[in-house]
Design an enzyme around this catalytic site. Structure first.
Site, PDB file in Angstrom:
ATOM      1  N   LYS A  59       0.806  -1.224   0.000  1.00  0.00           N
ATOM      2  CA  LYS A  59       0.000   0.000   0.000  1.00  0.00           C
ATOM      3  C   LYS A  59       0.840   1.276   0.000  1.00  0.00           C
ATOM      4  CE  LYS A  59      -4.416  -1.346   0.209  1.00  0.00           C
ATOM      5  NZ  LYS A  59      -5.457  -0.858  -0.715  1.00  0.00           N
ATOM      6  N   SER A 311       0.954  -9.709  -0.440  1.00  0.00           N
ATOM      7  CA  SER A 311       0.659  -8.279  -0.356  1.00  0.00           C
ATOM      8  C   SER A 311       1.146  -7.584   0.909  1.00  0.00           C
ATOM      9  CB  SER A 311      -0.851  -8.054  -0.513  1.00  0.00           C
ATOM     10  OG  SER A 311      -1.563  -8.835   0.432  1.00  0.00           O
TER      11      SER A 311
END
Length: 331
Positions: A59, A311
């Site tokens: 992110k 992720s």
């Protein structure tokens, strides 16, 4: 960015531009392989390890790419993000590095480790809300309007998507001849960026997503050909609890993604344990979803060389302890 009507089109060049902007700010994370995983899956698996990214997840890339493009006036006023945790940390860190004030709206049931990092490590102001009774976007918009802040959305923004696409771009620069790539799906920002990067690199690369069965909004939306909304899901994969695909991400997924694989909560937990015990690395439940999909043999057999994007690694220590205790009872 190219504009089509009112929509902005994210291109392969946008992702390459984001990569240049992130150079020196984001980590170039490693790609891991595992003989055990290859043997289990019957494929060559290449794991792109974003758990080693700044902020502990991919992110940061989209957050930094977005904030770095803001005007000086916007930076002085500050930014706002709403997130279950990883986007919160990414925005808080990117804002701190850029000298920008940040307000982060986080659900009350977000993992404490993510909330603490956002507030204490990265210095953002934190506002909490109940995700079961409060629309996070409406809550965020209200605060942003009252304070004159610029919203940095978690996935449905061209600069966020382009930043996320740099993960796959790096993976392909290291392993250029992949047959397929798979990522977890929350709102679809990572998978959207990945699909554009992959098909910009080689249009023949097959792109897949992975989603918890308890949070199958993208799977259902692709099946029905329209954006479907679900009730707030209870999956352990807290970063994938979006209730509907994005307005911007969904048509990208329709154009680029071959299929979405669904995995159970047990398969997610098993993938976390596998990563810890076999790969010697800690991943969070959201990251484990894509690994679980590969471990269960869900991809077509002719996808022999597969890139898997892990992720992030911001798992709640108490959850990790619970998973370990359950594993210990089996021994």
């Amino acid at each position: 960015m190219e504009r089509t009507g009112r929509m902005e089109t994210i291109t392969y060049d946008c992702i390459r531009e984001a990569a240049a902007r992130l150079k020196g700010a984001a980590h170039r994370t490693p790609v891991m392989t595992s003989r055990t995983l290859n043997k289990q899956s019957g494929r060559e698996i290449y794991l792109k390890c974003e758990q080693f990214q700044r902020g502990g997840a991919f992110k940061f890339r989209g957050a930094y790419n977005t904030i770095s493009r803001m005007t000086e006036e916007e930076k002085q006023r500050g930014v706002l993000a709403y997130s279950s945790g990883n986007h919160a940390q990414g925005v808080a860190l990117a804002a701190r590095l850029s000298g920008v004030p940040a307000v982060i709206c986080i659900p009350t049931d977000a993992p404490p480790v993510k909330l603490a990092a956002t507030r204490e490590t990265y210095g953002a102001e934190v506002l909490t809300f109940d995700r079961l009774t409060t629309d996070r976007e409406a809550f965020g918009r209200q605060v942003a309007e009252e304070r004159g802040l610029t919203i940095v959305p978690p996935f449905d923004h061209p600069h966020i998507i382009a930043g996320a696409g740099t993960v796959a771009l790096e993976l392909l620069e290291e392993v250029p001849d992949l047959d397929a790539v798979i990522t977890p799906i929350g709102g679809g920002g990572l998978l959207s960026g990945t699909s554009i990067a992959a098909h910009g690199w080689n249009p023949k690369i097959r792109v897949f997503g992975a989603e918890p069965k308890l949070a199958a909004d993208t799977y259902r939306s692709l099946q029905e050909g329209k954006r479907v909304s679900i009730d707030p899901p209870s999956t352990v994969a807290d970063g994938l609890r979006a209730t509907t695909p994005g307005v911007l991400t969904f048509p990208i997924l329709q154009s680029h993604v071959e299929n979405v694989v669904l995995v159970t909560e047990e398969e997610i937990e098993d993938a976390i344990r596998f990563a810890l015990l076999r790969l010697k690395t800690v991943i969070e439940p959201s990251a484990a979803v894509a690994l679980a999909a590969v471990r269960k043999g869900a991809l077509p057999r002719d996808c022999r060389k597969v890139g898997v994007i892990l992720s992030g690694g911001n798992i709640d220590p108490s959850l990790l302890a619970q998973l370990w205790e359950r594993e210990a009872t089996k021994i």
